[in-house]
Enzyme design. Structure first.
Site, PDB file in Angstrom:
ATOM      1  N   HIS A   1      -4.797  -7.691  -0.370  1.00 51.03           N
ATOM      2  CA  HIS A   1      -4.068  -6.437  -0.156  1.00 51.03           C
ATOM      3  C   HIS A   1      -3.251  -6.425   1.130  1.00 51.03           C
ATOM      4  CE1 HIS A   1      -3.240  -2.265  -1.011  1.00 51.03           C
ATOM      5  NE2 HIS A   1      -3.694  -1.892   0.163  1.00 51.03           N
TER       6      HIS A   1
ATOM      7  N   TYR B   1      -3.433  11.470   1.095  1.00 51.89           N
ATOM      8  CA  TYR B   1      -3.870  11.244  -0.285  1.00 51.89           C
ATOM      9  C   TYR B   1      -3.832  12.540  -1.082  1.00 51.89           C
ATOM     10  CZ  TYR B   1      -5.301   6.479   0.716  1.00 51.89           C
ATOM     11  OH  TYR B   1      -5.284   5.144   1.032  1.00 51.89           O
TER      12      TYR B   1
ATOM     13  N   ASP C   1       0.850  -1.181   0.000  1.00 53.40           N
ATOM     14  CA  ASP C   1       0.000   0.000   0.000  1.00 53.40           C
ATOM     15  C   ASP C   1       0.898   1.248   0.000  1.00 53.40           C
ATOM     16  OD1 ASP C   1      -3.093   0.628   0.348  1.00 53.40           O
ATOM     17  OD2 ASP C   1      -2.021   2.066   1.580  1.00 53.40           O
TER      18      ASP C   1
END
Length: 468
Positions: free
Chosen positions: A439, A382, A236
């Site tokens: 993930h 982000y 990630d």
């Protein structure tokens, strides 16, 4: 005669267009030099000129006041005003509210009653804090066992998590890396930090703290601990940060291993499109085609599952206000990501999270975000990584000489092929495909990730002195 003149003009125009296209293509796809990057930017509160550095290392123990646990229980005991799911719908519209009611009930009536036990688990790892560039950074620091130090090659390892994860992802992974009982010739001195703005690490106080800045802080943390050269492992955001660190500071990285091998350079995108027409030509086996292709289907999947990304990359404080104001909202938002990251066969299953990750494990991770009130600061990361300042660095086009290893788990985000990855990491040393897993590899299948990481270490061929 006129026809010949017109034909000549058309040929000339076509040649000019082809030539221009070639120049543009060459310019967009050629590797770029490593940019100059400041490695001591101050990110703490107040003015940098008033900052007095503190290089001491302080032990950290998690001690949550009982009053805080009691307050959480009261919040979870409020009457839930949830909308019933549509008939016949499980998790297609988001996290199912019937499932959410059950999670909240278990969180309140079971999990919180044994919080002392959960807190003891967190404190079973040696943890510290130290100030880096004005920010107090929290990290787990577990050294290889004495027996492992005597019999194995021991290397420093920087272990990096992402969102919506935390250092809790590594609780089963770390002992495999440090104990003598592992079956490899290697053991590791593990440093697993809470990323800046995550968990118990401070958040930056001004805009601009992107993945390159995060990589710099993580590198400086390792230098603070005396590690001038070290391995990196991440998924990630940890993968992006690790890639940035290996690019900006290759002199400090022995090897970089990723379980989310992504690359967004223009050349990588073009190769992905071209490769979708001839996939078996660029893969070690036809059985791995579904990991990458068809590229259009993969992009559609990303579009369908990236709503959270668009929110956090544009208005992180808006969603952050909702998540920090309500533990139920926080649970719904984060649990939905774990539900999605099981596998396609389980995504609509009400028992998927329990089956794949375990209920206590996921609630432990949720507690990290709740106790540290870090939903907003984590989401801001982000936005910083789609900013013009970060995009202008174009680090995906800057080659790194660092040995790189890639582990691709079947149901993770679409990764790039070796053909694409070598444009960024020409020293791609290890590449592996797994037909299972998703993930959160360190959380879901730590043994498989451990085996792959140590196989990568072995391929580098480092055999330094064994520590005494």
């Amino acid at each position: 005669m006129k026809c010949l003149i017109v034909f000549g003009l058309i040929v000339a125009l076509f040649g000019a267009l082809v030539g221009y296209g070639y120049v543009v293509f060459t310019d967009l796809t050629k590797p770029l030099p490593k940019p100059e990057f400041k490695d001591d930017t101050y990110w703490g509160p107040g003015d940098a000129k008033d900052f007095v550095p503190d290089e001491k290392i302080y032990e950290f123990t998690l001690q949550v006041p009982q009053s805080e646990i009691d307050d959480l229980r009261k919040e979870l005991n409020r009457t839930l005003r949830l909308t019933e799911p549509l008939d016949g719908i499980a998790f297609e519209y988001g996290f199912n509210t019937y499932a959410l009611e059950q999670f909240v009930e278990y969180w309140r009536d079971n999990y919180l009653t044994k919080w002392d036990e959960r807190q003891e688990l967190f404190n079973s790892f040696k943890q510290y804090k130290t100030e880096i560039q004005g920010l107090n950074i929290h990290y787990i620091h577990e050294k290889a066992s004495e027996e492992a130090q005597e019999t194995k090659h021991v290397y420093p390892l920087l272990l990096l998590h992402g969102w919506p994860g935390s250092v809790r992802e590594f609780f089963d992974f770390i002992p495999m890396l440090t104990k003598h009982s592992n079956i490899t010739d290697y053991a590791f001195e593990v440093v697993a930090p809470s990323l800046v703005g995550y968990g118990w690490s401070d958040a930056a106080t001004r805009p601009g703290f992107n993945a390159a800045q995060m990589a710099t802080v993580m590198r400086n943390l390792m230098l603070r601990l005396g590690h001038k050269k070290f391995f990196i492992q991440g998924g990630d955001w940890g993968s992006i940060i690790g890639s940035n660190l290996a690019t900006l500071y290759p002199e400090n990285v022995i090897g970089y291993h990723s379980n989310m091998c992504v690359l967004h350079s223009p050349l990588a995108i073009l190769k992905g499109i071209y490769g979708s027409f001839y996939p078996e030509k660029y893969l070690p086996s036809r059985f791995f085609v579904d990991h990458h292709f068809p590229v259009w289907d993969k992009w559609l999947e990303l579009l369908q599952e990236s709503g959270y990304f668009h929110i956090q990359a544009t208005k992180p404080d808006t969603i952050g206000a909702a998540l920090t104001s309500s533990p139920v909202a926080l649970a719904s938002y984060i649990l939905e990501k774990f539900q999605t990251c099981t596998n396609p066969g389980l995504q609509q299953d009400f028992g998927a999270i329990v089956t794949v990750f375990g209920l206590e494990t996921v609630l432990d991770n949720l507690m990290v975000y709740y106790l540290t009130n870090s939903a907003t600061t984590a989401a801001r990361f982000y936005l910083e990584n789609v900013s013009k300042e970060y995009r202008d660095l174009q680090l995906d086009r800057v080659q790194s000489p660092v040995p790189m290893g890639c582990a691709r788990f079947r149901f993770d985000l679409p990764s790039v092929t070796d053909w694409q990855l070598r444009d960024k990491f020409p020293n791609l040393t290890h590449s592996m495909y797994f037909q299972q897993g998703s993930h959160f590899a360190a959380l879901e299948m730590p043994a498989m990730l451990f085996n792959d990481f140590t196989a990568f270490v072995a391929k580098i061929g480092l055999h330094g002195e064994k520590r005494k």
